[in-house]
Design a protein around this motif. Structure first.
Motif, PDB file in Angstrom:
ATOM      1  N   UNK A 322       0.831  -1.213   0.000  1.00  0.00           N
ATOM      2  CA  UNK A 322       0.000   0.000   0.000  1.00  0.00           C
ATOM      3  C   UNK A 322       0.862   1.257   0.000  1.00  0.00           C
ATOM      4  N   UNK A 323       1.868   1.289   0.864  1.00  0.00           N
ATOM      5  CA  UNK A 323       2.709   2.480   0.964  1.00  0.00           C
ATOM      6  C   UNK A 323       3.551   2.676  -0.298  1.00  0.00           C
ATOM      7  N   UNK A 324       4.018   1.582  -0.895  1.00  0.00           N
ATOM      8  CA  UNK A 324       4.792   1.708  -2.137  1.00  0.00           C
ATOM      9  C   UNK A 324       3.928   2.316  -3.233  1.00  0.00           C
ATOM     10  N   UNK A 325       2.683   1.834  -3.353  1.00  0.00           N
ATOM     11  CA  UNK A 325       1.790   2.367  -4.376  1.00  0.00           C
ATOM     12  C   UNK A 325       1.411   3.816  -4.078  1.00  0.00           C
ATOM     13  N   UNK A 326       1.243   4.130  -2.811  1.00  0.00           N
ATOM     14  CA  UNK A 326       0.923   5.519  -2.427  1.00  0.00           C
ATOM     15  C   UNK A 326       2.072   6.447  -2.806  1.00  0.00           C
ATOM     16  N   UNK A 327       3.290   6.039  -2.493  1.00  0.00           N
ATOM     17  CA  UNK A 327       4.454   6.862  -2.802  1.00  0.00           C
ATOM     18  C   UNK A 327       4.683   6.946  -4.311  1.00  0.00           C
ATOM     19  N   UNK A 328       4.400   5.848  -5.011  1.00  0.00           N
ATOM     20  CA  UNK A 328       4.577   5.847  -6.460  1.00  0.00           C
ATOM     21  C   UNK A 328       3.602   6.823  -7.111  1.00  0.00           C
TER      22      UNK A 328
END
Length: 392
Positions: A322-328
């Motif tokens: 979730x955090x990787x996609x949010x940051x991406x």
């Protein structure tokens, strides 16, 4: 024994709900990336022969940060015919001195200043615009807040969409120029959260609202909704200047030109007050849309899931994805697409900003009273302001 089973069942339901919220947020982040790529990679053509005259209305109240530079940028347009009308309510307003400097710097440009204390509603900015439009000469009217800065190609770019006669309103995204950590948080939110949401909305169904950064509107569209009087009692007048023409049958279109929004320094208390004001405004204006924001707070829900699962591998895996996609999404939209230098430099604080804004979102459900320009108002259905609490 029965209570233990019930408790375990309740915990399982909570974990499932949190997992569903994480999945919805991941979907939103992916769609935000897709919508941004689709929007910014559309073929852009400039018809240099299309340049109808434009009347620019600038409501002025006080002196913004870098006010002279901001206003001067509208006087340096590579565009054949336009006028600028500055509107001020108070003859003692310090902004008048800046306007006079601008008039002296650009003697060959058609610039007028309207000073009038006539009030047509609770929103004094709209009264300013209503006073300014009396001096507007042309059929296409451009409204832009006083803290906006643009490049020389601004008018030529935003006018292109009016080649379609069905277009009634054109608006623009913006990137913030921030000073101080409080306004940096706000700038990060605009570039990496708010604008992705706008692009998702634009891709799914087109937009039916506008931003104070730029509202270009046909005079006939403005008159069709009843002029500025129709939005004079709304807090989000810019939203209504897109929404009401859309309801009247005009197309509202998002331009790919990005303007600069020069944020003034702010204290934490002022920022919280401002964010809660807008949260409550969105809640009363679009209640179901406001509730739906819960499905986009993946940073928070994934953290809660990790805690609820006792730090399990499953919980931490969902959080990481979730955090990787949010940051991406934040990086691709805020940094790569919008070219927001604040987002680029302070990209790493996106999770902190998300946690802060989730608390603001929760606060937005409580109360309908707001503080604005030293007064208290009550928000009623649709986002209208009532001044019955102004003296309390």
């Amino acid at each position: 024994m029965g209570f233990t089973l019930f408790l375990n069942y309740a915990i399982s339901i909570i974990e499932l709900l949190l997992f569903i919220l994480c999945l919805s947020a991941i979907f939103f982040y992916c769609y935000g990336i897709y919508a941004a790529i689709a929007f910014f990679h559309q073929p852009q053509t400039i018809n240099s022969a299309f340049h109808p005259p434009i009347s620019i209305l600038k409501p002025i109240c006080g002196v913004d940060r870098d006010a002279e530079q901001n206003l001067a940028s509208f006087c340096q347009q590579d565009y054949p015919e336009y006028q600028i009308v500055f509107a001020v309510r108070d003859r003692q307003d310090p902004g008048i001195e800046v306007i006079n400097k601008i008039i002296q710097q650009f003697p060959d440009l058609d610039i007028q200043m309207v000073v009038s204390d006539r009030i047509i509603g609770t929103n004094l900015k709209v009264s300013n615009l209503a006073n300014a439009v009396t001096a507007a000469k042309y059929e296409i009217i451009l409204i832009s807040d006083s803290d906006i800065r643009v490049g020389e190609d601004y008018l030529q770019r935003v006018i292109q969409l009016f080649q379609d006669e069905n277009v009634g309103v054109v608006t623009c995204l913006y990137r913030s120029l921030a000073q101080g950590w409080v306004t940096i948080l706000e700038a990060i939110g605009t570039a990496c959260d708010f604008h992705p949401g706008v692009l998702v909305s634009n891709h799914m169904e087109g937009i039916k609202f506008a931003f104070g950064s730029t509202i270009v509107i046909r005079r006939q569209a403005l008159e069709a909704i009843g002029g500025f009087a129709a939005v004079a009692d709304y807090l989000a007048d810019d939203f209504q200047l897109g929404y009401l023409p859309a309801q009247a049958g005009y197309k509202v279109v998002l331009c790919d030109y990005i303007v600069d929004h020069v944020l003034a320094s702010s204290t934490l208390a002022e920022a919280i007050q401002r964010q809660i004001r807008w949260a409550r405004c969105i809640r009363v204006s679009r209640p179901w849309g406001y509730v739906g924001l819960l499905f986009t707070y993946g940073t928070v829900t994934s953290l809660l899931l990790a805690i609820a699962t006792g730090g399990s591998i499953f919980g931490w895996t969902v959080l990481a994805i979730t955090w990787v996609m949010r940051l991406l999404m934040g990086w691709l939209v805020g940094v790569k697409m919008l070219n927001d230098q604040v987002a680029k430099k302070y990209f790493w604080i996106i999770p902190i900003r998300d946690l802060f804004h989730f608390a603001i979102w929760c606060s937005g459900f409580i109360g309908s009273t707001i503080a604005w320009r030293g007064q208290k108002f009550k928000l009623i259905e649709g986002g209208k302001l009532t001044a019955d609490l102004a003296k309390s």
